[in-house]
Design a protein around this motif. Structure first.
Motif, PDB file in Angstrom:
ATOM      1  N   ILE A  47       9.785  40.267   6.320  1.00 15.58           N
ATOM      2  CA  ILE A  47       9.916  39.762   4.940  1.00 15.58           C
ATOM      3  C   ILE A  47       8.608  39.821   4.158  1.00 15.58           C
ATOM      4  CG2 ILE A  47      11.730  38.196   5.736  1.00 15.58           C
ATOM      5  CD1 ILE A  47       9.708  35.894   5.185  1.00 15.58           C
ATOM      6  N   GLU A  80      11.391  41.579  -1.755  1.00 15.14           N
ATOM      7  CA  GLU A  80      11.488  40.699  -2.923  1.00 15.14           C
ATOM      8  C   GLU A  80      12.759  39.868  -2.817  1.00 15.14           C
ATOM      9  OE1 GLU A  80      11.814  40.926  -7.811  1.00 15.14           O
ATOM     10  OE2 GLU A  80      11.432  42.746  -6.629  1.00 15.14           O
ATOM     11  N   LEU A  81      12.611  38.569  -2.855  1.00 14.95           N
ATOM     12  CA  LEU A  81      13.764  37.673  -2.765  1.00 14.95           C
ATOM     13  C   LEU A  81      14.478  37.615  -4.108  1.00 14.95           C
ATOM     14  CD1 LEU A  81      12.117  34.726  -0.779  1.00 14.95           C
ATOM     15  CD2 LEU A  81      13.504  36.591   0.133  1.00 14.95           C
ATOM     16  N   ASN A  82      15.799  37.873  -4.107  1.00 15.88           N
ATOM     17  CA  ASN A  82      16.540  37.863  -5.374  1.00 15.88           C
ATOM     18  C   ASN A  82      17.968  37.349  -5.254  1.00 15.88           C
ATOM     19  OD1 ASN A  82      17.877  40.030  -4.143  1.00 15.88           O
ATOM     20  ND2 ASN A  82      16.585  41.547  -5.169  1.00 15.88           N
ATOM     21  N   GLN A 136      19.878  35.980   1.711  1.00 12.04           N
ATOM     22  CA  GLN A 136      19.097  37.190   1.949  1.00 12.04           C
ATOM     23  C   GLN A 136      18.107  36.956   3.087  1.00 12.04           C
ATOM     24  OE1 GLN A 136      16.742  38.363  -1.422  1.00 12.04           O
ATOM     25  NE2 GLN A 136      16.084  40.294  -0.523  1.00 12.04           N
ATOM     26  N   VAL A 137      17.468  35.753   3.058  1.00 13.49           N
ATOM     27  CA  VAL A 137      16.539  35.362   4.118  1.00 13.49           C
ATOM     28  C   VAL A 137      16.745  33.886   4.422  1.00 13.49           C
ATOM     29  CG1 VAL A 137      14.118  35.084   4.781  1.00 13.49           C
ATOM     30  CG2 VAL A 137      14.810  37.079   3.451  1.00 13.49           C
ATOM     31  N   ASP A 182      17.595  28.361   3.166  1.00 13.44           N
ATOM     32  CA  ASP A 182      17.729  29.634   2.449  1.00 13.44           C
ATOM     33  C   ASP A 182      16.464  29.840   1.613  1.00 13.44           C
ATOM     34  OD1 ASP A 182      20.177  31.641   1.443  1.00 13.44           O
ATOM     35  OD2 ASP A 182      18.564  31.357   0.008  1.00 13.44           O
ATOM     36  N   ALA A 183      15.785  30.946   1.847  1.00 14.33           N
ATOM     37  CA  ALA A 183      14.479  31.164   1.218  1.00 14.33           C
ATOM     38  C   ALA A 183      14.562  31.328  -0.282  1.00 14.33           C
ATOM     39  CB  ALA A 183      13.808  32.395   1.833  1.00 14.33           C
ATOM     40  N   CYS A 184      15.680  31.846  -0.784  1.00 10.87           N
ATOM     41  CA  CYS A 184      15.783  32.108  -2.222  1.00 10.87           C
ATOM     42  C   CYS A 184      16.313  30.899  -2.991  1.00 10.87           C
ATOM     43  CB  CYS A 184      16.684  33.321  -2.451  1.00 10.87           C
ATOM     44  SG  CYS A 184      16.524  34.006  -4.111  1.00 10.87           S
ATOM     45  N   GLN A 192       7.179  33.273  -8.445  1.00 14.94           N
ATOM     46  CA  GLN A 192       6.295  33.328  -7.295  1.00 14.94           C
ATOM     47  C   GLN A 192       4.868  32.999  -7.703  1.00 14.94           C
ATOM     48  OE1 GLN A 192       6.911  37.286  -5.749  1.00 14.94           O
ATOM     49  NE2 GLN A 192       8.588  36.611  -4.431  1.00 14.94           N
TER      50      GLN A 192
END
Length: 422
Positions: free
Chosen positions: A237, A241-243, A247-248, A270-272, A408
């Motif tokens: 990761i 790009e987290l969107n 996702q992550v 959840d990272a996003c 970010q």
């Protein structure tokens, strides 16, 4: 002989001069008709201090003690010009000192003082100064138009301190350690409802004045054992790009305490969307406990999109039981490559929020009290706690969206030269 002494005593006796006489002497001196010495001889005025006292009291000019050196000029107007020039020179030097003082303050504090306070200075000084608004603005390097334009844009804050305090405390009953910027966003509807007009900076000043700011606590406890023989996976990761949600997922373990023993909260976030999707409270660091948190997240998983699981290199996440479950659900495995906490910054941040803002850093009476507090904290975090990085909405709201524009910031670890994005 006695007659001479009596005459001298009478001559030296204090004389009484009328007000009209004093004013006449002052007038003759200021018109330049006579000097002080000539006036003393002309009117037999005893004492060298009489005329100077009268000049200070009745004179049209300003007379100061010991302003000039040497013999005074015969022309009082020329003398006064010389005195004023000396005063002007002194004031110019004082002005240079104050300007230099401001330059040093701006350099040391790294702020532009003139830019910050010029408007307030002109507004306050203009009420008592002989200078016009135009002259004051010029003094600070601005135009009169800039002053009135700024004045028309300033909105006066109107609020009741008691009402505002009660609104803040109502939020703090559920989210006791929510910061001022988030409180300001969360209370917008209440401000409209109660017709409260207040800016963000004024609101933060209010919190400071009312002692409603939240102090930060710094704690550290090691929960990860990275020294093991099991396989470690690469970091997947670091460049993506987290969107979108799912996702992550980031995983971490944090410690909590009771009077009896230390417990461990296994978290999956959840990272996003920043939503806590799985958790498990236990008195051990076994991989079987971490698997329970993962299974909880898998049950609530909404999509089958490509998903990455990111964690540190702890033995719980490297265990066969855990990695097999990830592979079975087609989840890619990613791990940190060093001991840098910024490589798993989101998980670390969630740990800090739960402890600092929801009181989980405290020592609880027993496991039942701790478990109840953990359950409430996670529910409040997911449903009410807003995040700047997701445009001031809650994790649950963000998790419902298909795409997320994630803000970010660059965080620099002072132990390393390069920086990472979180």
């Amino acid at each position: 002989m006695s007659t001479t002494k009596e005459f001298q005593k009478l001559k030296r006796a204090p004389q009484i001069y009328s007000e009209a006489f004093k004013r006449q002497v002052v007038s003759e001196f200021e018109r330049g008709l006579f000097t002080k010495a000539e006036l003393r001889r002309r009117y037999t005025i005893l004492g060298n201090n009489c005329i100077p006292r009268w000049l200070k009291k009745y004179g049209k000019f300003t007379y100061e003690d010991k302003l000039t050196l040497g013999r005074p000029m015969k022309d009082p107007q020329q003398q006064r010009i010389k005195e004023l020039e000396a005063q002007l020179t002194k004031k110019e030097e004082e002005l240079k000192v104050f300007k230099r003082f401001i330059e040093i303050a701006e350099r040391e504090l790294k702020i532009d003082i003139g830019k910050k306070v010029w408007f307030q200075a002109v507004e306050e000084i203009s009420t008592s100064s002989l200078l016009t608004t135009y002259e004051l603005c010029q003094l600070f390097g601005y135009t009169k138009q800039a002053f009135y334009k700024r004045k028309s844009s300033v909105k006066t804050s109107k609020y009741s301190s008691e009402l505002l305090r009660s609104l803040v405390l109502n939020v703090r009953k559920q989210l006791p350690r929510t910061g001022g910027k988030k409180l300001y966003v969360m209370l917008q509807n209440e401000f409209i409802k109660h017709q409260i007009s207040i800016g963000r900076d004024t609101f933060l000043d209010f919190l400071k004045a009312e002692y409603l700011q939240v102090p930060k606590a710094r704690r550290y406890y090691k929960t990860t054992n990275s020294r093991h023989w099991m396989r470690r996976y690469p970091n997947l990761i670091s460049t993506i790009e987290l969107n979108r949600p799912e996702q992550v997922w980031v995983a971490d373990i944090t410690y909590l305490r009771t009077k009896e023993k230390t417990y461990y909260l296994h978290l999956l976030t959840d990272a996003c969307s920043k939503k806590i999707v799985g958790h498990q409270l236990s008195d051990n660091l076994m991989s079987s406990t971490t698997v329970k948190a993962l299974k909880m997240a898998l049950i609530d998983r909404k999509t089958q999109n490509e998903l990455i699981h990111h964690s540190d290199r702890g033995l719980q996440y490297c265990s066969k039981e855990y990695t097999d479950l990830l592979k079975k659900n087609n989840i890619f495995i990613s791990m940190t490559q060093a001991y840098d906490p910024y490589e798993n910054a989101i998980a670390e941040r969630v740990n800090g929020i739960l402890k600092e803002e929801f009181g989980l850093y405290e020592i609880f009476e027993n496991y039942q009290n701790l478990n109840k507090q953990v359950t409430q904290a996670i529910a409040l975090y997911n449903n009410f706690r807003i995040h700047m990085s997701i445009d001031m909405i809650t994790p649950n709201q963000a998790h419902q969206q298909k795409t997320i524009h994630l803000k970010q910031w660059k965080k620099i670890n002072r132990n390393r030269i390069n920086s990472v994005t979180i």
